[in-house]
Design a protein around this motif. Structure first.
Motif, short mmCIF file in Angstrom:
data_model
loop_
_atom_site.label_atom_id
_atom_site.label_comp_id
_atom_site.label_asym_id
_atom_site.label_seq_id
_atom_site.Cartn_x
_atom_site.Cartn_y
_atom_site.Cartn_z
N THR A 47 0.77 -10.24 -10.03
CA THR A 47 0.57 -10.46 -8.51
C THR A 47 1.95 -10.42 -8.01
N LEU A 48 2.25 -9.64 -6.97
CA LEU A 48 3.54 -9.60 -6.02
C LEU A 48 3.13 -10.36 -4.71
N ALA A 49 1.91 -9.88 -4.30
CA ALA A 49 1.43 -10.61 -2.94
C ALA A 49 -0.10 -10.62 -3.04
N PHE A 50 -0.75 -11.86 -2.85
CA PHE A 50 -1.96 -12.14 -2.43
C PHE A 50 -2.36 -11.99 -1.11
N LEU A 51 -2.96 -10.91 -0.71
CA LEU A 51 -3.11 -10.69 0.70
C LEU A 51 -4.36 -11.51 1.53
N ASP A 52 -5.19 -11.94 0.77
CA ASP A 52 -6.64 -12.48 0.87
C ASP A 52 -7.19 -11.54 1.81
N ASP A 53 -8.08 -11.81 2.75
CA ASP A 53 -9.03 -10.77 3.45
C ASP A 53 -8.19 -10.23 4.49
N GLN A 54 -8.33 -8.93 4.76
CA GLN A 54 -7.37 -8.38 6.01
C GLN A 54 -8.46 -7.09 6.18
N PRO A 55 -8.16 -6.90 7.56
CA PRO A 55 -8.92 -5.82 8.06
C PRO A 55 -8.45 -4.39 7.44
N GLU A 56 -9.14 -3.51 7.46
CA GLU A 56 -8.71 -2.14 7.13
C GLU A 56 -7.62 -1.44 7.82
N GLN A 57 -7.49 -1.82 9.12
CA GLN A 57 -6.35 -1.02 9.78
C GLN A 57 -5.05 -1.90 9.35
N VAL A 58 -4.99 -3.14 9.11
CA VAL A 58 -3.80 -3.89 8.59
C VAL A 58 -3.52 -3.34 7.37
N LEU A 76 12.83 -7.62 -10.50
CA LEU A 76 11.58 -8.18 -10.21
C LEU A 76 11.63 -8.85 -8.84
N VAL A 77 12.45 -9.79 -8.62
CA VAL A 77 12.65 -10.55 -7.50
C VAL A 77 13.02 -9.65 -6.22
N ALA A 78 13.80 -8.66 -6.51
CA ALA A 78 14.04 -7.78 -5.19
C ALA A 78 13.02 -7.07 -4.86
N LEU A 79 11.90 -6.74 -5.75
CA LEU A 79 10.74 -6.08 -5.47
C LEU A 79 9.83 -6.96 -4.59
N HIS A 80 9.58 -8.21 -5.27
CA HIS A 80 8.89 -9.24 -4.67
C HIS A 80 9.17 -9.26 -3.14
N ARG A 81 10.38 -9.64 -2.90
CA ARG A 81 10.98 -9.58 -1.48
C ARG A 81 10.69 -8.62 -0.58
N LYS A 82 10.89 -7.35 -1.10
CA LYS A 82 10.70 -6.11 -0.48
C LYS A 82 9.24 -5.85 0.10
N ILE A 83 8.30 -6.45 -0.74
CA ILE A 83 6.79 -6.57 -0.56
C ILE A 83 6.59 -7.59 0.37
N GLN A 84 7.22 -8.75 0.33
CA GLN A 84 6.99 -9.80 1.63
C GLN A 84 7.42 -9.28 2.67
N ILE A 85 8.49 -8.64 2.79
CA ILE A 85 8.93 -8.06 4.05
C ILE A 85 7.91 -6.88 4.50
N ALA A 86 7.32 -6.17 3.74
CA ALA A 86 6.55 -5.10 4.16
C ALA A 86 5.25 -5.73 4.69
N THR A 87 5.07 -6.65 3.86
CA THR A 87 3.61 -7.49 4.34
C THR A 87 3.94 -8.16 5.98
N ARG A 88 5.06 -8.68 6.04
CA ARG A 88 5.16 -9.15 7.61
C ARG A 88 5.30 -8.05 8.55
N ARG A 89 5.76 -7.04 8.19
CA ARG A 89 6.11 -5.94 8.99
C ARG A 89 4.52 -5.46 9.39
N ALA A 90 3.63 -5.55 8.54
CA ALA A 90 2.46 -5.12 8.61
C ALA A 90 1.48 -5.93 9.41
N GLY A 91 1.85 -7.35 9.87
CA GLY A 91 1.09 -8.27 10.58
C GLY A 91 0.74 -9.11 9.58
N ILE A 92 0.83 -9.28 8.47
CA ILE A 92 0.15 -10.21 7.38
C ILE A 92 1.16 -11.39 7.13
#
Length: 170
Positions: free
Chosen positions: A38-49, A89-105
């Motif tokens: 797992t790189l990011a557990f997103l929990d419950d998210q709306p489809e548009q997010v 691996l750490v760099a990919l994890h960071r990039k995914i964290q940034i992407a989730t924030r940009r998407a509003g998560i």
């Protein structure tokens, strides 16, 4: 929709983990098709997010890299194979964290401890104390990572069911 972003295990790693899972004296083994890092557990998210996240994840770039498996660890009610921290691996994890924030998560702040859950325990840690020392991972091959996946996860009494929503290749 309950979801997460993860690196799926390739066939060789899944096959190499099978004897180790069979040797475990406790817990319910995770089915081979559900083995992942797992790189990011997103929990419950709306489809548009999740659609916004999909767009953000499409923009990520990385070169393929290898991961190295470590020893068996206990994470609460799960037995897992640790994965060695590496710069890619750490760099990919960071990039995914940034992407989730940009998407509003908004994800909880947690230390990234890369691992692959191989079994679920009915009770916490005391079952893990019974894992024999000969259950080692020294036979596990390094695994080449060439991408990651956005998954939907549905909880069921017999275990979670993971469905790939989108694959992202480097």
């Amino acid at each position: 929709m309950r979801s997460f972003v993860a690196i799926s295990l390739n066939h060789e790693a899944t096959v190499a983990l099978a004897p180790l899972q069979r040797a475990l004296p406790a817990g319910r083994p995770v089915p081979p098709e559900n083995l992942h890092l797992t790189l990011a557990f997103l929990d419950d998210q709306p489809e548009q997010v999740l659609e916004a996240l999909h767009d953000e994840l499409l923009a990520l770039s990385s070169a393929p890299f290898h991961i190295t498996f470590l020893d068996i660890e206990c994470f609460g009610r799960a037995l897992a194979i640790g994965v060695k921290d590496s710069a890619p691996l750490v760099a990919l994890h960071r990039k995914i964290q940034i992407a989730t924030r940009r998407a509003g998560i908004v994800l909880p702040r947690r230390r990234f401890r890369p691992h692959v859950t191989i079994a679920r325990l009915k009770h916490e840690r005391h079952q893990a104390a019974h894992i024999p020392h000969d259950c080692t991972v020294n036979t596990l091959p390094e695994m080449l990572v060439t991408g990651f996946t956005l998954y939907e996860s549905t909880l069921r009494p017999e275990g979670a069911r993971h469905v790939a929503l989108a694959h992202f290749t480097f």
